[in-house]
Each structure stands twice: as C-alpha cells, then as structure tokens.
Design an enzyme around this catalytic site. Structure first.
Site, PDB file in Angstrom:
ATOM      1  N   GLU A   6     -19.124  -4.560  10.679  1.00 36.29           N
ATOM      2  CA  GLU A   6     -20.025  -3.778  11.538  1.00 36.29           C
ATOM      3  C   GLU A   6     -21.110  -4.657  12.170  1.00 36.29           C
ATOM      4  O   GLU A   6     -21.480  -4.447  13.327  1.00 36.29           O
ATOM      5  CB  GLU A   6     -20.669  -2.650  10.729  1.00 36.29           C
ATOM      6  CG  GLU A   6     -19.733  -1.484  10.411  1.00 36.29           C
ATOM      7  CD  GLU A   6     -18.846  -1.735   9.218  1.00 36.29           C
ATOM      8  OE1 GLU A   6     -18.957  -2.810   8.608  1.00 36.29           O
ATOM      9  OE2 GLU A   6     -18.007  -0.870   8.899  1.00 36.29           O
ATOM     10  N   LYS A  61       0.865  -1.189   0.000  1.00 39.19           N
ATOM     11  CA  LYS A  61       0.000   0.000   0.000  1.00 39.19           C
ATOM     12  C   LYS A  61       0.904   1.242   0.000  1.00 39.19           C
ATOM     13  O   LYS A  61       1.817   1.345   0.810  1.00 39.19           O
ATOM     14  CB  LYS A  61      -0.884  -0.021   1.258  1.00 39.19           C
ATOM     15  CG  LYS A  61      -2.074   0.884   1.202  1.00 39.19           C
ATOM     16  CD  LYS A  61      -3.103   0.494   2.281  1.00 39.19           C
ATOM     17  CE  LYS A  61      -4.400   1.237   2.110  1.00 39.19           C
ATOM     18  NZ  LYS A  61      -5.438   0.785   3.057  1.00 39.19           N
ATOM     19  N   ARG A  81     -25.180  -1.239   7.789  1.00 46.64           N
ATOM     20  CA  ARG A  81     -24.754  -2.628   7.721  1.00 46.64           C
ATOM     21  C   ARG A  81     -25.297  -3.441   8.896  1.00 46.64           C
ATOM     22  O   ARG A  81     -25.440  -4.654   8.822  1.00 46.64           O
ATOM     23  CB  ARG A  81     -23.214  -2.720   7.758  1.00 46.64           C
ATOM     24  CG  ARG A  81     -22.554  -2.657   6.419  1.00 46.64           C
ATOM     25  CD  ARG A  81     -22.592  -3.983   5.706  1.00 46.64           C
ATOM     26  NE  ARG A  81     -22.377  -3.839   4.292  1.00 46.64           N
ATOM     27  CZ  ARG A  81     -21.161  -3.917   3.729  1.00 46.64           C
ATOM     28  NH1 ARG A  81     -20.099  -4.075   4.486  1.00 46.64           N
ATOM     29  NH2 ARG A  81     -21.043  -3.803   2.418  1.00 46.64           N
TER      30      ARG A  81
HETATM   31  C1  LIG Z   1     -18.706  -1.389   5.349  1.00 46.79           C
HETATM   32  C2  LIG Z   1     -17.503  -0.473   5.353  1.00 46.79           C
HETATM   33  N1  LIG Z   1     -16.886  -0.208   6.520  1.00 46.79           N
HETATM   34  C3  LIG Z   1     -15.817   0.619   6.552  1.00 46.79           C
HETATM   35  C4  LIG Z   1     -15.349   1.190   5.389  1.00 46.79           C
HETATM   36  C5  LIG Z   1     -14.189   2.178   5.436  1.00 46.79           C
HETATM   37  N2  LIG Z   1     -13.066   1.698   4.635  1.00 46.79           N
HETATM   38  C6  LIG Z   1     -12.800   2.173   3.437  1.00 46.79           C
HETATM   39  S1  LIG Z   1     -11.477   1.453   2.742  1.00 46.79           S
HETATM   40  C7  LIG Z   1     -11.202   0.528   4.145  1.00 46.79           C
HETATM   41  C8  LIG Z   1     -10.036  -0.411   4.215  1.00 46.79           C
HETATM   42  C9  LIG Z   1     -10.068  -1.348   3.039  1.00 46.79           C
HETATM   43  O1  LIG Z   1      -8.989  -2.251   3.162  1.00 46.79           O
HETATM   44  P1  LIG Z   1      -8.705  -3.216   1.936  1.00 46.79           P
HETATM   45  O2  LIG Z   1      -9.970  -3.851   1.488  1.00 46.79           O
HETATM   46  O3  LIG Z   1      -7.618  -4.111   2.344  1.00 46.79           O
HETATM   47  O4  LIG Z   1      -8.267  -2.258   0.753  1.00 46.79           O
HETATM   48  P2  LIG Z   1      -6.891  -1.425   0.660  1.00 46.79           P
HETATM   49  O5  LIG Z   1      -7.236  -0.014   1.100  1.00 46.79           O
HETATM   50  O6  LIG Z   1      -5.889  -2.079   1.538  1.00 46.79           O
HETATM   51  O7  LIG Z   1      -6.519  -1.486  -0.784  1.00 46.79           O
HETATM   52  C10 LIG Z   1     -12.174   0.763   5.068  1.00 46.79           C
HETATM   53  C11 LIG Z   1     -12.245   0.123   6.416  1.00 46.79           C
HETATM   54  C12 LIG Z   1     -16.037   0.891   4.195  1.00 46.79           C
HETATM   55  N3  LIG Z   1     -15.671   1.441   3.026  1.00 46.79           N
HETATM   56  N4  LIG Z   1     -17.079   0.053   4.198  1.00 46.79           N
HETATM   57 MG   LIG Z   2      -5.614  -4.009   2.198  1.00 49.23          MG
END
Ligand SMILES: Cc1ncc(C[n+]2csc(CCOP(=O)(O)OP(=O)(O)O)c2C)c(N)n1
Ligand SMILES: [Mg+2]
Ligand SMILES: CC(=O)[C@@H](O)[C@H](O)COP(=O)(O)O
Length: 637
Positions: A361, A276, A389
């Site tokens: 959630e 990342k 959610r």
């Molecule tokens: C239901 C929900 N909860 C929280 C979020 C906030 N959120 C946005 S991106 C993220 C992290 C995503 O991690 P990952 O899927 O590993 O993607 P990366 O950013 O590492 O590429 C979160 C928690 C969300 N988008 N949706």
């Molecule tokens: Mg990730």
C-alpha cells in the site's frame, strides 16, 4: 483416545496440545490426520465462512511445524494469520470452529486470549518477520537462545515492503534461532506479481510442487548457485541461508528441512511449495482466488449457498469502468486485491490502466503521487483498514503536493467477522488531519456514483470516498439540497428540536430515529453532508437553529466528522447541545456487522434514545422543551 497422549479426544477427535501429541504419530497416522483435518476444514468453513483456500494449503506444513518445533516454548508466527486454522486445530481448538468468526466464537486469526500458542493478532500482511526479528533479539538478550522463532510467511506477504525491512535486519542479525518458512503457493488472491513473484516461480521450477530436495548436511545448508558462485536466490544474496524448494505437502520432507534450519548457524529460509486450496477440487480449480475467503458454501460444489445481494463494491466497480471509458487519464491501483476492491471490470476493459502493486500500500500511494505528477488521475483502491499502512505517503507525497489522487476506501466502518484489525474505523480520523484532502461518504448507490465522479473531477488535491462492507440498500433521495448538504427529512408542524447529521450509510438509521422521535412529538431534521471532510459551515448554522445536534457515523468518534463538527460549532460560538455518536476508541472484536452496529448504538432506536436523553438534559439546563421557536415555517432548513 488421541494417539500419543493420555488426553481423551475432543469432540472432533484431534490432538489437544500440539507437538507432543503429534510426535508420537507414524507416517500413516500423519497422512490420516492430514486427511481428517482437510475434511474438517471443508465441512466447517463451508458452514461458517472464512479462509478456506489458504488453510487447505498449509495442512502438512503446519503438522510438520508442530512436530519439529515445540510451541509455545518455540514461537510460531503466522504472517497475516488467515492461514492459522490448522495451527488452532492442532493446539486444541477444533471444537471452536462451530462458531468461527462469530460473536464470542473462535477468531479467524491468531488470538492471544485464546491460546499461548498465538502471537500475532494483526491480520495486516508482512509483519511476521519484524516480529520474528524482535522476538529473536529479545530471547537472545534474555539468554533464552534455546527457544526457536519460526515465521510462516506467504509469497504474497513477502511482496510487502515491511518484510524486506525485516529481512535486511535478519540477514545480519546476531542471533541464529530464526527460521523463515516461506509458504509459496504462487498466489496472493491472484498470482503473486512483480519481480519477486517471478523469482519464486523460477525457484519453484515453475512446477507446482518441487522435487524432493536432497538432504544436505544440517550444519551447512546446500547453497544453490546457477552461475559460478552466484547465489541462486535473493535470500542468499542477502546473506541468509536458503533451503528448498521443498514439497510443502510432504510432511517427511518438510521435517528434514525444518530440522536442518533449526540447527543452522544463521537465520534460514525454508522455501515450501504448496497448493492453495489443496485437496478440495472447487478451491484448487477456482481461478479467481482458490476460495481464499468465502461465505457460506455448498460443500459439494464450493458455490455460495445463496446468491449475494449487490454490494457497494459492485456499484463502484461498474461506475469506475464507466468513468474509465470517459476519461483516459484515469488509472487505478490495487494492493493485490483487484477483484476484492471491484477493479476487475475496469481491468478487463483497460488492462494497461490498472496497476496491481502486490501487498504494498505504501508503494501504491507513492506511485500514485508519481502517476499524478505525470499528469494522470490515479484512483487508489484499498480496504479502509489497510490505508493506515500508507498514511505518510498520503500526507507527505500526495497532499503536500496537492496532487489529484482519489482514494476509494472499501470496507469502511464495521466490517464484522475479520475482527479488530479489519474494521475500517480509523480512516476518517486519519484523513481528518490531512490538509487539502476532501472525504465523501455516500449514503446509497446513487450518491456513490455521483460522489465518485465529483471526487475524480477534483484536481486541486486528494479526495477520498468511503463505503462499507455490506449489501447496498435502496436509494434515499433528498428533499432538498442546501449549500451542498442533502436535507433528507424535516418535521412538519413541530419545533426544531433535533438535527441529525448522518455520515454516509448512517442516513438510514437516522431516518429511522427521526420517525421514532417524531412519533413522540419531537421535531427532527436529518441532513447528509455528502462530503464529511472538511465540515460544511452550513451545518453549524443549522445546529444553531436546533436544541440538539447529533452526528452519527460508522467510524471511531475520536477525530471523526462529529468531533470536527463540535470544533466548528465551538469556533462559531454556537451553544446548541451536541452529541457525537460513533465507535469507541477501542478495538472491536469479531461478529456480524449488524450485531456490532447494534452493540455500539448505531441503529435508529439507539440514536433516538440518545437524542431523547440529551434533550431531557437540555431541559435540566433550563431551556424549555417545547418553547415557541424563533424560526417561522419559512426559515426551516
Ligand atoms: C496490508 C494488507 N493488505 C492487504 C491484505 C489483504 N490480504 C489478506 S490475505 C492476502 C493475500 C496473502 O497472500 P499470501 O501471503 O501469499 O498468503 P496465502 O493466502 O497465499 O496463503 C491479502 C492481500 C492484508 N491482509 N494486509
Ligand atoms: Mg500465497
Ligand atoms: C485476510 C484478509 O485481509 C482478507 O482476506 C480479509 O479476510 C478480507 O475479507 P473480505 O474481502 O471478505 O472483506
């Protein structure tokens, strides 16, 4: 001329139409393209703000995707969608990044109106595999088995329960044209938690980038077993094919795996190991979240271009830590957003009393029901939009049992640049139907601190506190308190024309409106209910003394405090003219919070105009505009 196409380069010089432009490029051209995309991302996103770390991590992965698959004939799905900037660049939208996430500009997530290459606009995580299952079944049903379906899912998104509901179905699905690209950078914001996070770390060999995977035969992916015949991965244990781990920054290696997956006889997980923030020092070294989501930055340092004003989140974070020191039974939960919801101080001081459950959630809320059943007072901290959610758990696991759980809803109301799936505009409506639940909307920092304490002190049922994504303004003290209502303003020597009922941060605009109306001889009373659910019955009595009562709130009008206020007034037989101001029952596009509040009439001038319009309508219906009031000075609220 863009290599491989007849199309003239866009202003930014990137290929226009996706795969066909890319397949003609040779290795060194691909390396150059990846480098140019990376520089472009840093330069543009530092200028506008947006998701920098996630997109820097998928440059090569997305190039490989578009070379192997033929979007939009093949369907590319991005889970959460915050990592789709490279996809947008490769599908002809690089020029739009000048206005990324701005009103009328490029959306920060996939957008069907922008391109046929985009499918999932919802930025809520863990949905892509369910879409993939559905689309693959639909294509099979329509005899279109030639079209591939590809879902890019982050390791964080895979901690969401919905993803496992989908995997459970995909594993035994009748179709074969589905490829799951697991973009594993080991992080959500923080390092990905739980058994899955550790499983993936073991598969990665704990190194950041796995060695090049051997190229097994396309028809039969290499099955990895650590013990005799025991599947090495949770995916294989479920019956999915698994390939990898593969270096997600090696376009060639990625293409080998993607082609093999595309040719496989069953849905295949391609486990890509990425970094990342790859290629931009300030992101790679950012311990907090690899510059996951940023405002305007100085690209030379990766630091904010200007100091941020104190936010509601920071006020909450300080207060919950103080409460934690006073009340050992208070514990806190987050769904993979510890810092983002302001729990970092609490976590530092009480590490054993904060639970990061991953992007889960529903589990957070049901686990909170368990924590409360066990005698604690859990505080569930989520962005308002993500509470949706877990509504079933809130209703049937927390409220049905009258459990003392407090929900802290950050980013309530218009959030702005993240667009329709991020505005926290449905919480009040969702919570309005939950028996036993009380919802507070603080107007300023002092009220947030007080209402948070009141909420956590309540143990006869669930409570919630909502506040916006914005800098927190100065405190607005009340003139007096009446049956729990804060009277913020009352006109002297003017009749009781208008009652403004301000929910939370709408207190400021309502006071502005009062000043404008008063300047025209219209008498105004402004009250802040503090607790907006259930409706305080005194509000109805106050409405009865005015010609017009207007409720103002930063959430959808349907199911709002205002709609409940109307109901209470109707039940009490009050004939005062009523107006409910709020957001429309609609999806609101991205833009700045300020722009969108203006557009939706939630400013002092717009509130004053609406009140004047409604008052004149009162006159048309025969009630005198300025007739002598029944109430004397002494009766004023
Ligand atoms: C239901 C929900 N909860 C929280 C979020 C906030 N959120 C946005 S991106 C993220 C992290 C995503 O991690 P990952 O899927 O590993 O993607 P990366 O950013 O590492 O590429 C979160 C928690 C969300 N988008 N949706
Ligand atoms: Mg990730
Ligand atoms: C994609 C996602 O859900 C979050 O990263 C979102 O962008 C919230 O950003 P803020 O924390 O800036 O509100």
């Amino acid at each position: 001329m863009t290599p491989g196409t007849g199309a003239p380069p866009s202003r930014t010089g990137f290929p226009f139409g996706g795969g066909s432009d890319l397949r003609a490029l040779h290795t060194e051209e691909l390396t150059d393209l990846a480098a140019r995309i990376r520089s472009f991302l840093v330069e543009r996103v530092c200028r506008t703000g947006g998701h920098l770390g996630p997109n820097l991590g998928v440059v090569e992965l997305t190039i490989a995707l578009h070379r192997v698959f033929d979007s939009p004939r093949d369907v590319l799905l991005f889970d959460t969608g915050h990592q789709a900037y490279v996809h947008k660049i490769l599908t002809g939208r690089a020029d739009g990044f000048d206005a990324l996430r701005q009103r009328g500009g490029l959306a920060g997530y996939p957008s069907r109106v922008e391109s046929d290459h985009d499918v999932i606009e919802n930025s809520h995580a863990s949905t892509a595999l369910s879409y993939a299952d559905g689309i693959a079944k639909a294509l099979r049903h329509r005899g279109r088995r030639d079209r591939a379906v590809v879902a890019v899912v982050g390791d964080g998104a895979l901690t969401g329960g919905l993803a496992w509901e989908a995997l459970n179905n995909i594993a035994t699905a009748p179709y074969r044209n589905l490829t799951i690209v697991l973009n594993d950078n080991g992080r959500s914001y923080d390092p990905t938690v739980g058994g899955l996070g550790e499983h993936l770390a073991r598969l990665r060999g704990d190194g950041r980038v796995a060695p090049k995977a051997p190229a097994p035969s396309p028809a039969r992916p290499a099955l990895r077993a650590t013990a005799a015949h025991a599947p090495a991965t949770v995916f294989e244990a479920m019956g999915l094919a698994y390939r990898g781990p593969v270096d997600g920054h090696d376009i060639g290696a990625m293409e080998v795996e993607l082609r093999a997956a595309a040719a496989a006889e069953r849905p295949t997980v391609v486990h890509c190991v990425t970094v990342k923030g790859r290629g931009y020092g300030p992101a790679e070294s950012d311990e907090a979240d690899c510059l996951h989501g940023v405002g305007v930055l100085d690209p030379s340092t990766g630091r904010p271009a200007k100091a941020a004003a104190p936010t509601w989140t920071s006020v909450f974070g300080t207060e919950i830590a103080a409460i934690g020191a006073e009340r050992p039974e208070v514990v806190c939960l987050t769904a993979a957003m510890l810092r983002q919801v302001g729990l970092d101080t609490f976590a530092r001081r009480f590490p054993e009393r904060v639970f990061d459950v991953g992007i889960a959630e529903q589990h957070a809320v049901c686990s909170a029901a368990g924590l409360a059943t066990g005698g604690l007072h859990p505080v569930v901290c989520v962005y308002s939009t993500f509470l949706g959610r877990a509504v079933d758990q809130l209703l049937m696991d927390v409220a049905l049992h009258s459990l003392p759980v407090t929900f802290v809803l950050d980013r309530a109301g218009i959030t702005g640049p993240d667009g329709p799936s991020h505005h926290g505009m449905w919480d009040t409506a969702l919570l309005s139907v939950v028996p036993n639940l009380r919802l507070a909307a603080p107007r300023d920092a002092a009220r947030l601190r007080g209402l948070l304490r009141e909420a956590i002190a309540m143990d006869e049922g669930p409570t919630a506190v909502r506040f916006p994504k914005s800098a927190v303004g100065s405190d607005i003290d009340a003139l007096t308190r009446m049956d729990g209502l804060d009277v913020l303003h009352r006109s002297r020597r003017l009749r009781l024309d208008v009652l403004l009922v301000a929910a939370g941060v709408m207190a400021g605009p309502c006071l502005d409106a009062a000043r404008e109306l008063e300047a025209q001889g219209i008498g105004v009373t402004v009250v802040d209910p503090r607790w907006i659910i259930p409706i305080n019955p005194t509000l109805a009595h106050m409405a009865a003394r005015h010609r017009l009562a207007v409720s103002v709130e930063d959430c959808t009008r349907t199911g709002s405090m205002g709609s409940m206020f109307v109901q209470v007034c109707a039940d009490a037989g009050i004939t005062t003219r009523l107006r409910v101001l709020g957001l429309p029952r609609d999806f609101i596009e991205h833009g700045s919070r300020a722009e969108l509040l203006i557009e939706h009439g939630l400013t002092g001038t717009r509130i004053a105009n609406e009140a004047r319009r409604a008052l004149s309508a009162t006159v048309e219906h025969g009630r005198p505009p300025g007739g002598q009031d029944k109430e004397s000075e002494g009766d004023r609220p």
